[in-house]
Motif scaffolding. Structure first.
Motif, PDB file in Angstrom:
ATOM      1  N   GLN A  13       0.824  -1.199   0.000  1.00 33.50           N
ATOM      2  CA  GLN A  13       0.000   0.000   0.000  1.00 33.50           C
ATOM      3  C   GLN A  13       0.864   1.257   0.000  1.00 33.50           C
ATOM      4  O   GLN A  13       2.006   1.228   0.477  1.00 33.50           O
ATOM      5  N   PRO A  14       0.323   2.343  -0.502  1.00 34.22           N
ATOM      6  CA  PRO A  14       1.083   3.610  -0.441  1.00 34.22           C
ATOM      7  C   PRO A  14       1.493   3.920   0.998  1.00 34.22           C
ATOM      8  O   PRO A  14       0.707   3.733   1.941  1.00 34.22           O
ATOM      9  N   GLY A  15       2.735   4.365   1.130  1.00 39.10           N
ATOM     10  CA  GLY A  15       3.287   4.630   2.456  1.00 39.10           C
ATOM     11  C   GLY A  15       3.988   3.446   3.075  1.00 39.10           C
ATOM     12  O   GLY A  15       4.666   3.592   4.106  1.00 39.10           O
ATOM     13  N   GLY A  16       3.844   2.295   2.473  1.00 37.17           N
ATOM     14  CA  GLY A  16       4.451   1.082   2.997  1.00 37.17           C
ATOM     15  C   GLY A  16       5.907   0.921   2.599  1.00 37.17           C
ATOM     16  O   GLY A  16       6.497   1.803   1.963  1.00 37.17           O
ATOM     17  N   SER A  17       6.471  -0.222   2.992  1.00 39.07           N
ATOM     18  CA  SER A  17       7.885  -0.498   2.746  1.00 39.07           C
ATOM     19  C   SER A  17       8.063  -1.882   2.126  1.00 39.07           C
ATOM     20  O   SER A  17       7.255  -2.785   2.347  1.00 39.07           O
ATOM     21  N   ARG A  66      14.007   8.280   0.712  1.00 34.00           N
ATOM     22  CA  ARG A  66      13.031   7.198   0.911  1.00 34.00           C
ATOM     23  C   ARG A  66      13.658   5.819   0.711  1.00 34.00           C
ATOM     24  O   ARG A  66      13.262   4.862   1.375  1.00 34.00           O
ATOM     25  N   ASN A  83      11.146   2.757   1.475  1.00 38.68           N
ATOM     26  CA  ASN A  83      10.169   3.236   2.451  1.00 38.68           C
ATOM     27  C   ASN A  83       9.294   4.325   1.833  1.00 38.68           C
ATOM     28  O   ASN A  83       9.635   4.889   0.798  1.00 38.68           O
ATOM     29  N   SER A  84       8.191   4.598   2.498  1.00 44.44           N
ATOM     30  CA  SER A  84       7.272   5.650   2.030  1.00 44.44           C
ATOM     31  C   SER A  84       6.955   5.486   0.546  1.00 44.44           C
ATOM     32  O   SER A  84       7.028   6.446  -0.235  1.00 44.44           O
ATOM     33  N   LYS A  86       5.283   5.112  -3.040  1.00 45.08           N
ATOM     34  CA  LYS A  86       4.237   5.857  -3.731  1.00 45.08           C
ATOM     35  C   LYS A  86       3.757   5.062  -4.946  1.00 45.08           C
ATOM     36  O   LYS A  86       4.506   4.236  -5.483  1.00 45.08           O
ATOM     37  N   VAL A 119       2.630  -0.619  -6.061  1.00 46.18           N
ATOM     38  CA  VAL A 119       2.201   0.204  -4.928  1.00 46.18           C
ATOM     39  C   VAL A 119       0.779   0.672  -5.218  1.00 46.18           C
ATOM     40  O   VAL A 119       0.558   1.490  -6.111  1.00 46.18           O
ATOM     41  N   SER A 121      -3.457   0.898  -3.367  1.00 43.62           N
ATOM     42  CA  SER A 121      -4.383   0.659  -2.263  1.00 43.62           C
ATOM     43  C   SER A 121      -5.525  -0.248  -2.714  1.00 43.62           C
ATOM     44  O   SER A 121      -6.404  -0.593  -1.921  1.00 43.62           O
TER      45      SER A 121
END
Length: 121
Positions: A13-17, A66, A83-84, A86, A119, A121
């Motif tokens: 998901q967006p924001g994930g790693s 990131r 990380n983070s 997009k 990436v 959702s």
């Protein structure tokens, strides 16, 4: 036969790693630069991050702060901590390395088979 094998891609998901890994195998004598490139649908392959055998690194502006590239010279591996994430990071990620293998010791550029990072959702 020398080859690079990637692992660690997937859906996030967006924001994930995610953490990508690449391991070199075969009759490797030494590895110079190692790096990660990516290719999104309809776009050209681009450099994401690269590291020299001495530890110098460079990153694409779009991932600075990131993503982190690291390598283990004793294991012929390179990793990319992302990380983070997009949606625009969605792409096939390829490992790249400049390798000298025995018995020729000729420097060759090798690519892995690619691993998909999505990436969404």
């Amino acid at each position: 036969q020398v080859q690079l094998v990637e692992s660690g891609g997937g859906l996030v998901q967006p924001g994930g790693s995610l953490r990508l890994s690449c391991a070199g195998s075969g009759n490797i004598a030494s590895i110079n630069a190692m790096g990660w490139y990516r290719q999104a649908p309809g776009k050209e392959r681009e450099l994401v991050a690269r590291t020299t055998s001495g530890g110098s690194t460079n990153y694409a502006d779009s991932v600075k702060g990131r993503f982190t590239i690291s390598r283990d010279n004793t294991k012929n591996t390179v990793h990319l901590q992302m990380n983070s994430l997009k949606p625009e990071d969605t792409a096939v990620y390829y490992c790249n390395a400049n390798i000298r293998s025995t018995p020729s010791y000729i420097l060759r550029e090798l690519w892995g088979q690619g691993t998909l990072v999505t990436v969404s959702s």
